[in-house]
Design an enzyme around this catalytic site. Sequence first.
Site, PDB file in Angstrom:
ATOM      1  N   HIS A   1      38.134  32.488  37.704  1.00  0.00           N
ATOM      2  CA  HIS A   1      38.704  31.545  38.350  1.00  0.00           C
ATOM      3  C   HIS A   1      37.959  32.101  39.584  1.00  0.00           C
ATOM      4  O   HIS A   1      38.636  32.236  40.208  1.00  0.00           O
ATOM      5  CB  HIS A   1      39.693  30.924  38.205  1.00  0.00           C
ATOM      6  CG  HIS A   1      39.454  29.449  38.981  1.00  0.00           C
ATOM      7  ND1 HIS A   1      38.999  28.261  38.149  1.00  0.00           N
ATOM      8  CD2 HIS A   1      39.671  28.187  39.750  1.00  0.00           C
ATOM      9  CE1 HIS A   1      38.800  27.119  38.233  1.00  0.00           C
ATOM     10  NE2 HIS A   1      39.241  26.816  39.476  1.00  0.00           N
TER      11      HIS A   1
ATOM     12  N   ASP B   1      38.467  33.554  33.433  1.00  0.00           N
ATOM     13  CA  ASP B   1      38.566  32.439  33.937  1.00  0.00           C
ATOM     14  C   ASP B   1      40.064  31.676  33.448  1.00  0.00           C
ATOM     15  O   ASP B   1      40.195  31.072  32.237  1.00  0.00           O
ATOM     16  CB  ASP B   1      37.728  31.212  33.977  1.00  0.00           C
ATOM     17  CG  ASP B   1      38.069  30.302  34.997  1.00  0.00           C
ATOM     18  OD1 ASP B   1      39.030  29.828  35.303  1.00  0.00           O
ATOM     19  OD2 ASP B   1      37.040  29.431  35.351  1.00  0.00           O
TER      20      ASP B   1
END
Length: 232
Positions: A201, A170
């Site tokens: 993400h 992420d």
Amino acid sequence: MGAMTPIDTLSGDGQFPCYIATPQGDPKAAIIVIQEIFGVNSGIRAKCDHWAEAGYLAIAPDLFWRINSGTDLDADVQAEFETALDLMGKFDQDQGIRDIEATIHRARTAVNGGKVGCVGYCLGGRLAFMTAARTDINASVGYYGVGIDGLLGEKNAIAHDVMLHIPTADGFVPTDAQAAMHAGLDDHPKVTLHDYEGLDHGFAAEFGVRRDEAAATAADARTTAFFKEQLA
């Protein structure tokens, strides 16, 4: 399936718009879908429609209503992404939780005092964790919540079960933040963390280039099973 509908604020001095999707027949329970920084856009509305098709009353509150009217942005359009970041900078998260609490009250009334869960993405993932700690929500799920490592001081206030989906690559939640989440929450009796190796993400976004179909399907299956158990 759904429509934008006003809900009273917690203080009763105003109203804010929510996308509400209603199932056929009596709802099993209610699920609040908490937006990303892109507002109650087509992806969030589609997620509400999905939960309604599964038999839940689904409500997505427009949490940016105080700073921008009708936020509906596309993460894949750079100018709109930058607009979303600007709105995020202006957003009062504590006030957002109060609006979520008002939504919980509305949802619980609509399901005749039944159970209410929430699921959030990005900013919404963070807010889902805050909601678990600050309200009487019955179950909470967060996808790639940002900055949860800075909220660990609130973990002892969590009374009902929480599930967090964490992509390990992420770009908005670095590895040290992920490590802090595991260190702080792995032994929490009410919290379950799932890692998704190598994913970034937004992997469960309903539409667009961020979506990873296999991982989104796996995470959503876990969420579905979680709500089936916790909201029964």
